[in-house]
Enzyme design. Structure first.
Site, PDB file in Angstrom:
ATOM      1  N   HIS A 318       0.863  -1.192   0.000  1.00 41.47           N
ATOM      2  CA  HIS A 318       0.000   0.000   0.000  1.00 41.47           C
ATOM      3  C   HIS A 318       0.894   1.234   0.000  1.00 41.47           C
ATOM      4  CE1 HIS A 318      -3.050   2.902   1.033  1.00 41.47           C
ATOM      5  NE2 HIS A 318      -3.981   1.961   0.956  1.00 41.47           N
ATOM      6  N   ARG A 338      -6.595  10.238  -0.086  1.00 43.72           N
ATOM      7  CA  ARG A 338      -6.291  10.797  -1.413  1.00 43.72           C
ATOM      8  C   ARG A 338      -7.558  11.008  -2.239  1.00 43.72           C
ATOM      9  NH1 ARG A 338      -2.858   6.721  -3.891  1.00 43.72           N
ATOM     10  NH2 ARG A 338      -3.183   5.427  -2.048  1.00 43.72           N
TER      11      ARG A 338
END
Length: 532
Positions: A318, A338
């Site tokens: 990740h 994000r």
């Protein structure tokens, strides 16, 4: 909490913020992505892998840490178990108490089968609990399962097994409906419609979330449903070996009570492996976002019994694990940060990649920046900035506390207010893309009556997974495995049980000249330091 060097870098991030918000970085071309991955992604580091020298995948590569376990013998070669003394007998034995295992048990019970769960920690102690950002499903007017398929197939480098991916996307809307009816508290607007957002690699807003507690909320409801149905759950008990019968079909498992050290025999007509991931093996010394029990147990059990692996050489790192403060090192910073507007920025305040590239591309870009002197020094190494104050600028004051409250409070505990300051991130070992090979119904192709669901499966996502498709696959394939296991159990007649396969595997290891001096599965990670 920030060092003087970090504060100087933050000033550059703040100075470039207005310009960056006006001109978001473009997406990379396919050629640029391919070049970046080959240069920086850990899956392309030759020294991180070793050749498998025994079993169905002989001659293929796997992470060194996994290969060592595959090259180790069963603990039952030394610790003999009397299979004539059966401690548990059931139609469906589910190994693993996370989202996939619980979903399988619920549906097997719904189908009228006698089912039990065995789990080495507690029910719910699983990577499911760690998932934050959400679960994908194409259930809005401007979306479709076909579009979901195209996003996931491309994001997985066109390597997903089509029959598996098709099931994933086609059954996604029903999975959301099922969870909603169980009581999962999805984010909804004032009209009761589910709020959806983008994830990396998605062309539509199809991420359903429960703030940033998505996995915990889903697991809460699944656990309650298991307990309300009075499905037996044997906790703090690990499966250490599958049992076969004289017909070659799976016939149960040998269990180890983790507290007393006693072995137990579970006889079952069908077995579902739902043991989750491998993050606690710490491939290539990466930190991990995984729970304590994620040690690839199911892969070892299935492989030693003769079930082949698929894509065991591909791991998901990740891109945004915590790089600082040290107390949170490796913990997950959900991709939802994000999707809400935060941008990845290097130490000079430069946005070097689109914030919602796929995970493998984003992780590789971060590793590149740090390798090329564009990272920020931390006590554990380096990191880049995730410009979280942008979320409040874009979404308005209060957005962070409303949409990602767990993340907000986690950082506040260490004196960092992500509404005002960016946070430092670096890739963390997150997901096991590869696993045991299955067909569309969830059965392994080499062993009769053995099914696999969840992160222990290989092939659903290909060689990279999009955000939100793991919570989805544990529901879709967990439910399907439970239904198929219950149906199959009605026709199974078990023969005499044996552990002949572990002796055969030991002979194969001996013939290959392999002697690790260890036993597998690992069961729990080893962090103790032995000082001389």
């Amino acid at each position: 909490m920030f060092t003087a060097e970090m504060r100087e870098s933050i000033k550059k991030v703040e100075a470039t913020r207005k310009e960056r918000m006006a001109t978001e970085p473009r997406r990379m071309t396919a050629e640029e992505k391919d070049t970046l991955l080959k240069a920086y992604h850990p899956d392309y580091r030759a020294d991180g892998f070793a050749e498998i020298k025994v079993g169905p995948n002989k001659g293929q590569k796997a992470p060194r840490e996994l290969t060592e376990l595959l090259h180790s013998n069963s603990r039952l070669l030394k610790d003999k178990v009397d299979l004539s003394k059966v401690d548990y007998e059931t139609d469906v034995l589910v190994i693993g108490g996370g989202g996939a295992g619980s979903s399988a048990a619920i549906e097997a019970n719904e189908a009228g089968a006698d089912v039990m769960i065995v789990t080495k920690l507690r029910i719910g102690d699983a990577n499911t609990m760690m998932a934050e950002g959400g679960i994908q499903a194409a259930d809005k007017e401007n979306d479709s399962p076909v579009q979901h398929y195209l996003d996931a197939f491309g994001g997985g480098h066109f390597a997903a097994r089509p029959e598996l991916l098709r099931r994933l996307v086609m059954e996604a809307p029903d999975a959301i409906k099922w969870l909603n009816e169980l009581g999962v508290m999805f984010d909804k607007d004032e009209d009761g419609r589910m709020v959806t957002t983008h994830g990396g690699g998605t062309s539509r807003k199809r991420m359903h979330a429960c703030k940033d507690y998505s996995g915990a909320e889903i697991m809460r409801n699944l656990r309650d449903e298991v307990l309300n149905r009075k499905i037996p759950v044997i906790e703090f008990t690990s499966a250490v070996e599958l049992i076969k019968d004289d017909k070659g079909q799976v016939a149960g498992a040998v269990l180890l009570n983790m507290e007393t050290g006693d072995y137990l025999v579970a006889r079952a007509k069908t077995v579902v492996i739902a043991t989750g991931g491998a993050g606690r093996l710490h491939y290539q010394n990466f930190p991990t976002s995984n729970h304590y029990g994620a040690t690839a147990d199911g892969l070892i059990l299935g492989y030693r019994a003769g079930a082949p692996l698929l894509y065991q050489d591909t791991i998901q790192y990740h891109p945004t694990g915590v790089a600082y403060p040290s107390q949170l090192f490796g913990a997950l910073v959900t991709e939802k940060v994000r999707s809400l507007g935060a941008m990845l920025v290097n130490k000079d305040g430069e946005a070097y990649a689109h914030p919602l590239e796929t995970r493998d591309v984003s992780a590789s870009a971060i590793i590149r920046e740090c390798a090329n002197g564009k990272g920020v020094d931390t006590p554990q190494g380096k990191g880049v900035w995730l410009d979280t104050p942008m979320i409040e600028i874009i979404g308005g004051e209060g957005t962070i506390e409303k949409r990602i409250p767990a993340m907000f409070r986690m950082y506040l505990n260490y004196g960092i207010d992500m509404r005002k300051d960016p946070i430092l991130v670096y890739p963390t070992l997150h997901y096991q893309n590869g696993g045991l090979e299955i067909g569309g119904e969830g059965f392994t192709k080499a062993i009769d009556n053995l099914l696999v669901a969840g992160e222990a499966v290989g092939g659903i996502h290909g060689r990279n997974r999009l955000m939100g498709n793991s919570l989805l696959d544990i529901i879709v394939f967990g439910r399907n495995a439970g239904k198929a296991a219950a149906k199959k159990a009605k026709t199974v007649e078990l023969g005499a049980m044996n552990l002949d396969h572990i002796d055969a595997y030991a002979k194969e290891l001996e013939a290959a000249g392999l002697e690790t001096g260890k036993v597998s599965p690992l069961l729990l990670p080893k962090y103790a330091r032995h000082e001389r």
